[in-house]
Scaffold this motif. Structure first.
Motif, PDB file in Angstrom:
ATOM      1  N   MET A 130       0.826  -1.206   0.000  1.00 21.14           N
ATOM      2  CA  MET A 130       0.000   0.000   0.000  1.00 21.14           C
ATOM      3  C   MET A 130       0.862   1.259   0.000  1.00 21.14           C
ATOM      4  SD  MET A 130      -2.811   1.508  -0.260  1.00 21.14           S
ATOM      5  CE  MET A 130      -3.995   0.182  -0.159  1.00 21.14           C
ATOM      6  N   GLY A 131       1.948   1.225   0.773  1.00 28.34           N
ATOM      7  CA  GLY A 131       2.830   2.389   0.800  1.00 28.34           C
ATOM      8  C   GLY A 131       3.476   2.644  -0.552  1.00 28.34           C
ATOM      9  N   ILE A 132       3.968   1.578  -1.198  1.00 26.00           N
ATOM     10  CA  ILE A 132       4.624   1.730  -2.500  1.00 26.00           C
ATOM     11  C   ILE A 132       3.631   2.183  -3.564  1.00 26.00           C
ATOM     12  CG2 ILE A 132       5.819   0.488  -4.351  1.00 26.00           C
ATOM     13  CD1 ILE A 132       7.024  -1.308  -2.256  1.00 26.00           C
ATOM     14  N   ILE A 133       2.487   1.504  -3.632  1.00 26.63           N
ATOM     15  CA  ILE A 133       1.511   1.828  -4.673  1.00 26.63           C
ATOM     16  C   ILE A 133       0.903   3.200  -4.436  1.00 26.63           C
ATOM     17  CG2 ILE A 133      -0.785   1.184  -5.533  1.00 26.63           C
ATOM     18  CD1 ILE A 133       0.129  -1.732  -5.378  1.00 26.63           C
ATOM     19  N   GLY A 134       0.587   3.514  -3.188  1.00 25.01           N
ATOM     20  CA  GLY A 134       0.021   4.833  -2.897  1.00 25.01           C
ATOM     21  C   GLY A 134       0.990   5.959  -3.183  1.00 25.01           C
ATOM     22  N   ASN A 135       2.252   5.752  -2.807  1.00 26.82           N
ATOM     23  CA  ASN A 135       3.257   6.802  -2.954  1.00 26.82           C
ATOM     24  C   ASN A 135       3.798   6.893  -4.377  1.00 26.82           C
ATOM     25  OD1 ASN A 135       6.620   7.381  -1.827  1.00 26.82           O
ATOM     26  ND2 ASN A 135       5.016   8.885  -2.029  1.00 26.82           N
ATOM     27  N   ILE A 136       4.157   5.731  -4.958  1.00 28.04           N
ATOM     28  CA  ILE A 136       4.811   5.732  -6.271  1.00 28.04           C
ATOM     29  C   ILE A 136       3.795   5.701  -7.411  1.00 28.04           C
ATOM     30  CG2 ILE A 136       6.391   4.469  -7.777  1.00 28.04           C
ATOM     31  CD1 ILE A 136       7.893   3.542  -5.297  1.00 28.04           C
ATOM     32  N   SER A 137       2.812   4.804  -7.349  1.00 30.53           N
ATOM     33  CA  SER A 137       1.868   4.657  -8.467  1.00 30.53           C
ATOM     34  C   SER A 137       0.792   5.737  -8.485  1.00 30.53           C
ATOM     35  CB  SER A 137       1.196   3.277  -8.406  1.00 30.53           C
ATOM     36  OG  SER A 137       2.156   2.254  -8.530  1.00 30.53           O
ATOM     37  N   LEU A 138       0.329   6.164  -7.289  1.00 33.75           N
ATOM     38  CA  LEU A 138      -0.721   7.180  -7.230  1.00 33.75           C
ATOM     39  C   LEU A 138      -0.177   8.573  -6.947  1.00 33.75           C
ATOM     40  CD1 LEU A 138      -3.442   5.200  -5.210  1.00 33.75           C
ATOM     41  CD2 LEU A 138      -3.352   5.606  -7.683  1.00 33.75           C
ATOM     42  N   VAL A 166       1.504  12.083   4.504  1.00 32.42           N
ATOM     43  CA  VAL A 166       0.059  11.949   4.732  1.00 32.42           C
ATOM     44  C   VAL A 166      -0.348  10.477   4.656  1.00 32.42           C
ATOM     45  CG1 VAL A 166      -2.246  12.609   3.927  1.00 32.42           C
ATOM     46  CG2 VAL A 166      -0.372  14.264   3.824  1.00 32.42           C
ATOM     47  N   LEU A 167       0.234   9.744   3.714  1.00 29.77           N
ATOM     48  CA  LEU A 167      -0.074   8.323   3.596  1.00 29.77           C
ATOM     49  C   LEU A 167       0.367   7.579   4.858  1.00 29.77           C
ATOM     50  CD1 LEU A 167      -1.254   6.217   1.652  1.00 29.77           C
ATOM     51  CD2 LEU A 167       1.047   5.844   0.764  1.00 29.77           C
TER      52      LEU A 167
END
Length: 598
Positions: free
Chosen positions: A63-71, A77-78
């Protein structure tokens, strides 16, 4: 039953009595037949370990990678958003422990929650990855969705895992058999965790994300496959496992919530054990995802696809090592006790971190498999023994209180750990901020290259040039996004003067991308070549600054070493040796025999 063994004499320096206490025993206990758990139940219980070890790890890591890098969501904040559900757990974990301890049903006080909690986990896991995207989905809408679904997911995990953990504590009363049972949980759970890093690679495949999508799109469909695999494991765990001490707890009075939970805070042995485990959990969770950031941006210069392959191999090595390490852990623990085995595991983890100084090497990226194996072996030993040691504490508690409170102890143990994880998530976001990590960069580069990938995929599929209208539409989007990327780099150049040279190089790369986009209208023979050239240039502007990456490396290596050393020192004070645990068991058996005769 006692088994006599000849042990090597150990010279003890002054002040080291507690460290070597278990080693100096000349009597080691052999598990009686009555205390052994059938292999079928061990396997079924282990299948339940897939939820806390594999599924929860997938959410935490990806979730951290996808939220930060992909989105392109803010790391700070994440981190705050991901911390809130852990704070919510501070309420739900003790409450679930209390509910489970005081449940009286024909199916037991643990198993019903294993079934229904497990089903809820699978549903929430799938929904979690359907994060809204598009023009109508602002960053705050995405944050809100992630927060809501994380709360649902972790609440479901609590409903499942607190009773499941307590179930394991009461399936046997034997010191060594508990270790074997929780080893089975670790073994099978880590087999499931083996897939975690490969899921990121699967989510990058066009089959799941589509030609113009990214990992956030791919995880929507990958999660469905995961849930379909996990659900039968949960049902088997519910059907096969049998609760221990059912007859004993039928006569046990229900106690108020405050008293049920308060007993754990008055137990000094338990609080010391919590502190020992807490330090290691904090050390590694402060920098939990940093290894993946370093793999992507240091070892592979921002190439997420190539990095995903190494992450997949790393995850497989991690899981395989976890499986291989469990039998030696059982063998060592049975001979020198849990205390010294814990010290061995801490040493492996600290040593693995130290080797990263040399093994983070862009020229030889697969050297990272060396510390991966050391860390995996150390961690699986450490956390398997931790759960078994909480069960030993429950016996000590019964000696003093006369009650079995496995739910309370297991829930409060994880209450402390989850509070630490919540705090660690915030710290991790702050450390990324301190490192000046550019959290918008990768998603903006994806926005530039996405339309080009779609054109190329269509050309390769149909073997003919896309229509002029389609080319014009998609290239216009890429040119617009490329201009936004240039504006972003200029803003960052002013915001982070120390990286001005780095952003100047990226701006030159943006100009080369623009030139490539302008030349995309060439003939069909050159079309694929031009698209590949643009995509290659887009990869070049995905790099983070050298200073940022070096900060991440320092944090990722140093913080876990420091807290592991502190845990090592505290472990010397732990009082429940093998000898003491069997003394407690003998006294409890004597009391029960006396009560039955009366």
């Amino acid at each position: 039953m006692l088994e006599k063994r000849l042990l090597i004499k150990v010279v003890k320096p002054a002040g080291c009595y507690r460290v070597y206490r278990d080693m100096n025993l000349n009597e080691h206990h052999k598990t009686s037949v009555a205390d052994r758990i059938p292999m079928g139940q061990k396997v079924a219980y282990g299948l339940g370990g897939i939820v806390p070890i594999a599924l929860a790890n997938i959410v935490y890591m990806l979730m951290g990678i996808i939220g930060n890098i992909s989105l392109g969501l803010s790391a700070l904040v994440l981190g705050l958003v991901m911390a809130v559900p852990r704070l919510w757990d501070a309420f739900t974990d003790p409450m679930m422990g209390y509910i489970s301890d005081n449940t009286r049903s024909s199916a037991g006080r643990r198993r019903p929650y294993v079934l229904w909690g497990g089903i809820a986990v699978c549903i929430a896991f799938v929904l979690l990855w359907w994060i809204p995207k598009g023009e109508g989905a602002s960053a705050w809408v995405q944050f809100g969705y992630i927060l809501l679904l994380l709360i649902m997911f972790y609440t479901a995990v609590t409903v499942f895992e607190i009773p499941h953990g307590a179930l394991g504590m009461e399936m046997t009363a034997d010191y060594h058999e508990r270790t074997r049972l929780f080893a089975a949980k670790s073994f099978i759970g880590n087999m499931g965790a083996m897939a975690t890093p490969w899921l990121y690679g699967l989510a990058q495949l066009d089959l799941f994300k589509g030609a113009g999508g990214n990992a956030s799109d791919g995880m929507r469909y990958v999660s469905l496959i995961v849930a379909i695999i996990v659900l039968p494991c949960i049902i088997i765990c519910y059907k096969v496992c049998r609760e221990g001490k059912l007859e004993q707890v039928k006569e046990q009075e229900r106690v108020p919530f405050r008293e049920n939970i308060g007993v754990t805070f008055r137990n000094k042995t338990f609080l010391l054990l919590v502190a020992i485990i807490f330090m290691v959990i904090m050390g590694f969770n402060f920098v939990g995802n940093f290894a993946n950031y370093i793999t992507i941006f240091y070892l592979y210069g921002g190439d997420q696809v190539s990095a995903a392959k190494l992450m997949g191999v790393t995850g497989t090595v991690w899981a395989v090592t976890s499986l291989v390490a469990i039998p030696p852990m059982n063998w060592i623990s049975a001979r020198v006790g849990k205390t010294l085995t814990m010290l061995v595991s801490i040493s492996l983890m600290a040593g693995g971190q130290l080797t990263k100084i040399w093994c983070y090497n862009p020229e030889h990226p697969y050297l990272i498999l060396i510390p991966t194996a050391m860390l995996s072996a150390g961690m699986v030993m450490y956390f398997t023994l931790a759960s078994a040691m909480v069960a030993d504490v429950c016996d000590e508690d019964e000696l003093h209180t006369g009650n079995r409170n496995e739910g309370a102890y297991y829930s409060i143990f994880w209450w402390f750990m989850k509070l630490g994880m919540a705090f660690a998530g915030i710290v991790a976001g702050a450390l990324l901020l301190v490192s000046d990590f550019d959290d918008k960069q990768s998603s903006m580069v994806d926005a530039v290259s996405g339309p080009v990938r779609e054109l190329k995929a269509g050309f390769e599929k149909d073997a003919e040039m896309p229509s002029a209208a389609d080319v014009t539409e998609k290239i216009s989007i890429s040119i617009k996004q490329n201009q936004a990327l240039a504006d972003h780099f200029r803003a960052m150049q002013e915001k982070v003067p120390s990286d001005a040279e780095h952003y100047a190089e990226l701006l030159e790369g943006v100009e080369r991308i623009d030139a490539g986009l302008q030349s995309i209208y060439t003939g069909a023979e050159e079309f694929t070549k031009v698209c590949d050239s643009v995509l290659s240039k887009a990869l070049e502007v995905s790099r983070q600054s050298v200073r940022t990456v070096n900060h991440l490396r320092i944090f990722e290596i140093g913080i876990p070493i420091l807290l592991s050393v502190m845990s090592f020192i505290a472990m010397r004070l732990y009082p429940l040796s093998e000898k003491r645990v069997y003394e407690i068991k003998a006294e409890l058996d004597r009391r029960k025999e006396t009560a039955s005769n009366d």
